[in-house]
Scaffold this active site. Structure first.
Site, PDB file in Angstrom:
ATOM      1  N   TYR A 183       0.749  -1.209   0.289  1.00 48.19           N
ATOM      2  CA  TYR A 183       0.096  -0.043   0.111  1.00 48.19           C
ATOM      3  C   TYR A 183       0.932   1.208   0.061  1.00 48.19           C
ATOM      4  O   TYR A 183       0.709   2.179  -0.743  1.00 48.19           O
ATOM      5  CB  TYR A 183      -0.897   0.082   1.211  1.00 48.19           C
ATOM      6  CG  TYR A 183      -1.542   1.345   1.418  1.00 48.19           C
ATOM      7  CD1 TYR A 183      -2.773   1.627   0.658  1.00 48.19           C
ATOM      8  CD2 TYR A 183      -1.208   1.804   2.697  1.00 48.19           C
ATOM      9  CE1 TYR A 183      -3.343   2.849   0.804  1.00 48.19           C
ATOM     10  CE2 TYR A 183      -2.066   3.370   2.821  1.00 48.19           C
ATOM     11  CZ  TYR A 183      -2.787   3.750   1.967  1.00 48.19           C
ATOM     12  OH  TYR A 183      -3.482   4.899   2.141  1.00 48.19           O
TER      13      TYR A 183
ATOM     14  N   GLU B 198     -11.311   6.068   4.772  1.00 50.57           N
ATOM     15  CA  GLU B 198     -10.608   6.888   5.923  1.00 50.57           C
ATOM     16  C   GLU B 198     -11.906   7.179   6.960  1.00 50.57           C
ATOM     17  O   GLU B 198     -11.557   7.375   8.185  1.00 50.57           O
ATOM     18  CB  GLU B 198     -10.304   8.263   5.423  1.00 50.57           C
ATOM     19  CG  GLU B 198      -8.975   8.070   4.557  1.00 50.57           C
ATOM     20  CD  GLU B 198      -7.828   7.711   5.070  1.00 50.57           C
ATOM     21  OE1 GLU B 198      -7.862   7.734   6.371  1.00 50.57           O
ATOM     22  OE2 GLU B 198      -6.726   7.673   4.505  1.00 50.57           O
TER      23      GLU B 198
ATOM     24  N   TRP C 254      -5.553   2.203  10.795  1.00 54.50           N
ATOM     25  CA  TRP C 254      -5.392   2.052   9.251  1.00 54.50           C
ATOM     26  C   TRP C 254      -5.116   0.486   8.905  1.00 54.50           C
ATOM     27  O   TRP C 254      -5.873   0.116   8.019  1.00 54.50           O
ATOM     28  CB  TRP C 254      -4.371   2.966   8.540  1.00 54.50           C
ATOM     29  CG  TRP C 254      -4.536   2.783   7.188  1.00 54.50           C
ATOM     30  CD1 TRP C 254      -3.523   2.349   6.449  1.00 54.50           C
ATOM     31  CD2 TRP C 254      -5.729   3.125   6.184  1.00 54.50           C
ATOM     32  NE1 TRP C 254      -3.922   2.382   4.969  1.00 54.50           N
ATOM     33  CE2 TRP C 254      -5.335   2.782   4.998  1.00 54.50           C
ATOM     34  CE3 TRP C 254      -6.994   3.689   6.413  1.00 54.50           C
ATOM     35  CZ2 TRP C 254      -6.038   3.234   3.820  1.00 54.50           C
ATOM     36  CZ3 TRP C 254      -7.615   3.702   5.355  1.00 54.50           C
ATOM     37  CH2 TRP C 254      -7.310   3.523   4.073  1.00 54.50           C
TER      38      TRP C 254
END
Length: 193
Positions: free
Chosen positions: A22, A44, A52
Site C-alpha cells: 500500500y 478514511e 489504518w
C-alpha cells in the site's frame, strides 16, 4: 524510517507486506480520479477511532459492501441495505459509519455538480498541486494542518459526516495532496516529482 531488503520506507509500514505494498504503490500518490477519491473517503471515515491496518485488511470487504465504491449506487442505499450491512463481518459494523457513508455519497455528488468534479474541489485546498513536506521522521508529521482544518470545516458545512480534520489530513496524505513520505523513503522523490 526502517530498512527492509535494502529498500528504505516510512517506518509506519515496515514489516507487513500488505502495508508495504500500500505504501509503495498508493500512499501519497496524487489522486485526481473522483471514484478513487470516494474510495479513500469511505475507508478514511471507516477508520475514525481505529487503526489504518484494521481498515486496510477489510478493504476488499468494503469494496464488495459498498458497490465497488460507486458513489452513485451508494447514494441510493436504503434502510434495508443498512440492515444488511450491519450483518456483514467483512466491514466495521457501525451504523453511524455506514449511514454516514451513504450520506457522504450524496454530498459527494453535490460537490461534483458545483465544482465539475470532487477532485477540483478537494485539490483547491492545496492550490491544485501537492504540498511537499521534507520531513525526516514520523514524529514530525502533524495530525492536522491549516489546510485539513479548512477542508474539514467546509465539508462539515456541506453536510459530510465522520470527516474531521485528522481524518481528512490522513485522506490528504493517502491521496497525495500532501507528500508526507520521510525524505529518506524511496517514495519521497518519486512522489515529489
Amino acid at each position: 524510517m526502517s530498512k527492509t531488503k535494502e529498500i528504505i520506507r516510512c517506518a509506519w509500514c515496515v514489516g507487513k507486506p500488505l502495508y508495504e505494498q500500500y505504501h509503495d504503490e498508493e500512499w501519497g500518490r496524487p489522486v485526481y480520479d473522483d471514484a478513487k477519491q470516494f474510495e479513500f473517503l469511505v475507508l478514511e471515515s471507516a477508520q475514525a477511532g481505529l487503526s489504518w491496518w484494521t481498515i486496510l485488511q477489510r478493504r476488499d470487504g468494503y469494496r464488495k459492501a459498498f458497490a465497488n465504491f460507486d458513489y452513485k449506487k451508494v447514494a441510493k442505499f436504503d434502510e434495508a441495505k443498512v440492515e444488511k450491512l450491519m450483518l456483514d463481518a467483512s466491514i466495521i459494523r457501525n451504523r453511524a459509519k455506514i449511514t454516514s457513508t451513504i450520506n457522504n455519497a450524496k454530498r459527494f455528488m453535490e460537490v461534483q455538480k458545483e465544482f465539475g468534479s470532487f477532485s477540483n474541489y478537494i485539490w483547491s485546498f492545496v492550490g491544485g498541486k501537492p504540498l511537499v513536506h521534507p520531513r525526516k521522521a514520523l514524529k514530525e508529521v502533524p495530525a492536522t494542518t491549516p489546510e485539513s482544518d479548512a477542508l474539514a470545516k467546509d465539508m462539515k458545512k456541506r453536510g459530510f459526516q465522520f470527516l474531521g480534520s485528522t481524518t481528512l489530513y490522513a485522506h490528504m496524505q493517502a491521496t497525495g495532496l500532501v507528500n508526507d513520505h520521510v525524505v529518506d523513503c524511496h517514495c519521497y522523490k518519486k512522489v515529489s516529482r
